[in-house]
Design a protein around this motif. Structure first.
Motif, PDB file in Angstrom:
ATOM      1  N   GLY A 121       9.481  10.412   3.875  1.00  0.00           N
ATOM      2  CA  GLY A 121       9.183   9.327   4.794  1.00  0.00           C
ATOM      3  C   GLY A 121       7.881   8.612   4.457  1.00  0.00           C
ATOM      4  N   ALA A 122       7.350   7.903   5.458  1.00  0.00           N
ATOM      5  CA  ALA A 122       6.191   7.043   5.269  1.00  0.00           C
ATOM      6  C   ALA A 122       4.917   7.818   4.943  1.00  0.00           C
ATOM      7  CB  ALA A 122       5.971   6.192   6.519  1.00  0.00           C
ATOM      8  N   GLU A 123       4.872   9.110   5.262  1.00  0.00           N
ATOM      9  CA  GLU A 123       3.673   9.897   5.001  1.00  0.00           C
ATOM     10  C   GLU A 123       3.674  10.470   3.588  1.00  0.00           C
ATOM     11  OE1 GLU A 123       5.741  10.686   7.710  1.00  0.00           O
ATOM     12  OE2 GLU A 123       4.661   9.228   8.910  1.00  0.00           O
ATOM     13  N   SER A 124       4.710  10.257   2.833  1.00  0.00           N
ATOM     14  CA  SER A 124       4.840  10.790   1.489  1.00  0.00           C
ATOM     15  C   SER A 124       3.699  10.294   0.603  1.00  0.00           C
ATOM     16  CB  SER A 124       6.183  10.351   0.906  1.00  0.00           C
ATOM     17  OG  SER A 124       6.208  10.534  -0.476  1.00  0.00           O
ATOM     18  N   ARG A 140      -3.159   4.544   4.721  1.00  0.00           N
ATOM     19  CA  ARG A 140      -2.274   5.662   5.054  1.00  0.00           C
ATOM     20  C   ARG A 140      -3.032   6.968   4.875  1.00  0.00           C
ATOM     21  NH1 ARG A 140       0.869   1.617   3.516  1.00  0.00           N
ATOM     22  NH2 ARG A 140       2.969   1.429   4.349  1.00  0.00           N
ATOM     23  N   THR A 141      -2.653   7.959   5.657  1.00  0.00           N
ATOM     24  CA  THR A 141      -3.282   9.267   5.571  1.00  0.00           C
ATOM     25  C   THR A 141      -2.190  10.310   5.372  1.00  0.00           C
ATOM     26  OG1 THR A 141      -5.031   8.553   7.064  1.00  0.00           O
ATOM     27  CG2 THR A 141      -4.774  10.907   6.757  1.00  0.00           C
ATOM     28  N   THR A 142      -2.424  11.243   4.461  1.00  0.00           N
ATOM     29  CA  THR A 142      -1.487  12.321   4.199  1.00  0.00           C
ATOM     30  C   THR A 142      -2.282  13.568   3.841  1.00  0.00           C
ATOM     31  OG1 THR A 142       0.533  12.917   3.010  1.00  0.00           O
ATOM     32  CG2 THR A 142      -1.150  11.769   1.753  1.00  0.00           C
ATOM     33  N   ARG A 157      -6.910   9.750   2.269  1.00  0.00           N
ATOM     34  CA  ARG A 157      -6.767   8.390   2.793  1.00  0.00           C
ATOM     35  C   ARG A 157      -6.415   7.506   1.609  1.00  0.00           C
ATOM     36  NH1 ARG A 157     -11.622   6.214   4.680  1.00  0.00           N
ATOM     37  NH2 ARG A 157     -12.704   7.763   3.439  1.00  0.00           N
ATOM     38  N   ILE A 158      -5.371   6.704   1.748  1.00  0.00           N
ATOM     39  CA  ILE A 158      -4.858   5.911   0.631  1.00  0.00           C
ATOM     40  C   ILE A 158      -4.787   4.445   1.043  1.00  0.00           C
ATOM     41  CG2 ILE A 158      -2.946   5.610  -0.974  1.00  0.00           C
ATOM     42  CD1 ILE A 158      -2.211   8.588  -0.216  1.00  0.00           C
ATOM     43  N   ALA A 159      -5.377   3.574   0.222  1.00  0.00           N
ATOM     44  CA  ALA A 159      -5.358   2.137   0.483  1.00  0.00           C
ATOM     45  C   ALA A 159      -5.485   1.410  -0.851  1.00  0.00           C
ATOM     46  CB  ALA A 159      -6.509   1.746   1.410  1.00  0.00           C
ATOM     47  N   GLY A 160      -5.308   0.111  -0.812  1.00  0.00           N
ATOM     48  CA  GLY A 160      -5.413  -0.694  -2.015  1.00  0.00           C
ATOM     49  C   GLY A 160      -6.851  -0.890  -2.454  1.00  0.00           C
ATOM     50  N   CYS A 161      -7.034  -1.160  -3.741  1.00  0.00           N
ATOM     51  CA  CYS A 161      -8.343  -1.483  -4.293  1.00  0.00           C
ATOM     52  C   CYS A 161      -8.135  -2.387  -5.506  1.00  0.00           C
ATOM     53  CB  CYS A 161      -9.120  -0.217  -4.670  1.00  0.00           C
ATOM     54  SG  CYS A 161      -8.424   0.704  -6.057  1.00  0.00           S
ATOM     55  N   PRO A 164      -8.299  -4.500 -11.309  1.00  0.00           N
ATOM     56  CA  PRO A 164      -6.957  -4.984 -11.002  1.00  0.00           C
ATOM     57  C   PRO A 164      -6.379  -4.193  -9.829  1.00  0.00           C
ATOM     58  CG  PRO A 164      -6.865  -3.531 -12.892  1.00  0.00           C
ATOM     59  CD  PRO A 164      -8.320  -3.688 -12.532  1.00  0.00           C
ATOM     60  N   ARG A 165      -5.302  -4.697  -9.251  1.00  0.00           N
ATOM     61  CA  ARG A 165      -4.699  -4.083  -8.080  1.00  0.00           C
ATOM     62  C   ARG A 165      -4.287  -2.647  -8.396  1.00  0.00           C
ATOM     63  NH1 ARG A 165      -0.242  -7.515  -5.319  1.00  0.00           N
ATOM     64  NH2 ARG A 165      -2.079  -8.729  -4.857  1.00  0.00           N
ATOM     65  N   ALA A 166      -4.693  -1.722  -7.514  1.00  0.00           N
ATOM     66  CA  ALA A 166      -4.423  -0.307  -7.694  1.00  0.00           C
ATOM     67  C   ALA A 166      -4.489   0.364  -6.332  1.00  0.00           C
ATOM     68  CB  ALA A 166      -5.432   0.312  -8.651  1.00  0.00           C
ATOM     69  N   ALA A 167      -4.289   1.679  -6.301  1.00  0.00           N
ATOM     70  CA  ALA A 167      -4.389   2.461  -5.075  1.00  0.00           C
ATOM     71  C   ALA A 167      -5.629   3.342  -5.168  1.00  0.00           C
ATOM     72  CB  ALA A 167      -3.147   3.318  -4.884  1.00  0.00           C
ATOM     73  N   LEU A 168      -6.357   3.401  -4.071  1.00  0.00           N
ATOM     74  CA  LEU A 168      -7.518   4.278  -3.951  1.00  0.00           C
ATOM     75  C   LEU A 168      -7.121   5.453  -3.090  1.00  0.00           C
ATOM     76  CD1 LEU A 168     -10.590   4.836  -4.269  1.00  0.00           C
ATOM     77  CD2 LEU A 168     -10.900   3.477  -2.185  1.00  0.00           C
ATOM     78  N   LEU A 169      -7.300   6.656  -3.594  1.00  0.00           N
ATOM     79  CA  LEU A 169      -6.978   7.873  -2.862  1.00  0.00           C
ATOM     80  C   LEU A 169      -8.277   8.639  -2.663  1.00  0.00           C
ATOM     81  CD1 LEU A 169      -3.986  10.212  -3.462  1.00  0.00           C
ATOM     82  CD2 LEU A 169      -6.268  11.157  -3.200  1.00  0.00           C
ATOM     83  N   VAL A 170      -8.766   8.678  -1.422  1.00  0.00           N
ATOM     84  CA  VAL A 170     -10.035   9.323  -1.108  1.00  0.00           C
ATOM     85  C   VAL A 170      -9.737  10.689  -0.490  1.00  0.00           C
ATOM     86  CG1 VAL A 170     -12.190   9.143   0.194  1.00  0.00           C
ATOM     87  CG2 VAL A 170     -11.130   7.085  -0.722  1.00  0.00           C
ATOM     88  N   LEU A 171     -10.293  11.730  -1.079  1.00  0.00           N
ATOM     89  CA  LEU A 171     -10.084  13.106  -0.612  1.00  0.00           C
ATOM     90  C   LEU A 171     -11.195  13.498   0.361  1.00  0.00           C
ATOM     91  CD1 LEU A 171      -9.177  14.572  -4.084  1.00  0.00           C
ATOM     92  CD2 LEU A 171      -7.602  14.174  -2.185  1.00  0.00           C
ATOM     93  N   GLU A 172     -10.792  14.119   1.457  1.00  0.00           N
ATOM     94  CA  GLU A 172     -11.771  14.552   2.468  1.00  0.00           C
ATOM     95  C   GLU A 172     -11.651  16.021   2.726  1.00  0.00           C
ATOM     96  OE1 GLU A 172     -10.530  11.970   5.647  1.00  0.00           O
ATOM     97  OE2 GLU A 172     -11.915  10.428   4.976  1.00  0.00           O
TER      98      GLU A 172
END
Length: 172
Positions: A121-124, A140-142, A157-161, A164-172
């Protein structure tokens, strides 16, 4: 234009007013390796300069929404549409016990796995990264775990950056 019925019972067109757009979230510039945010004057559009970080000299300066951008020293990854690793921060290298040259251009699943074995689903993780890399404006958070370790859970936490266009995945 939308079709409606006019006064004479015949189809008629009427003008549809465009909805008000939400104001764009403020973005910040940060280094893709150390996470340091350069002074605002150094990233001004009027100041021609290098995209290489002035603090560490190893990362490129990229932008993301202020609400998702990592802090200096934070653990994060930059991923492309194919879910390949484009950059690994110094904090993520320590957290995931790897080095950036060893994982760049490898699939994100070589580093991180969904914490839930039956995730869908959407949390994947893969769905969230794909949406962010294509420019979806949401955050999005997963929950993930390192691919080579069990028993550890990390919030991502995952969002655009970009650019060039890419995804940023920040680990907490």
């Amino acid at each position: 234009m939308v079709s409606t019925t006019g006064l004479n019972g015949r189809p008629a067109l009427r003008l549809v007013v465009a909805p008000e757009l939400e104001p764009a979230a403020p973005s910040v510039t940060f280094c893709s390796h150390c996470g340091t945010r350069p002074p605002v004057s150094a990233t001004s559009a009027n100041t021609p300069g290098s995209r290489v970080c002035g603090s560490c000299g190893l990362g490129l300066l990229i932008e993301a929404a202020e609400g998702v951008a990592p802090q200096a020293g934070g653990a994060f990854l930059v991923l492309d549409r194919a879910l390949s690793v484009c950059a690994v921060s110094r904090g993520a290298e320590r957290l995931l016990a790897t080095s950036e040259p060893d994982v760049v251009n490898r699939h994100v699943s070589d580093l991180l796995m969904p914490a839930d074995a039956e995730e869908d689903g959407a949390e994947s993780l893969s769905v969230a990264v794909a949406w962010a890399a294509r420019g979806d404006g949401g955050i999005r958070t997963t929950v993930v775990r390192p691919a080579n370790t069990f028993g550890i859970r990390l919030t991502a936490r995952i969002a655009g950056c970009g650019p060039p266009r890419a995804a940023l995945l920040v680990l907490e």
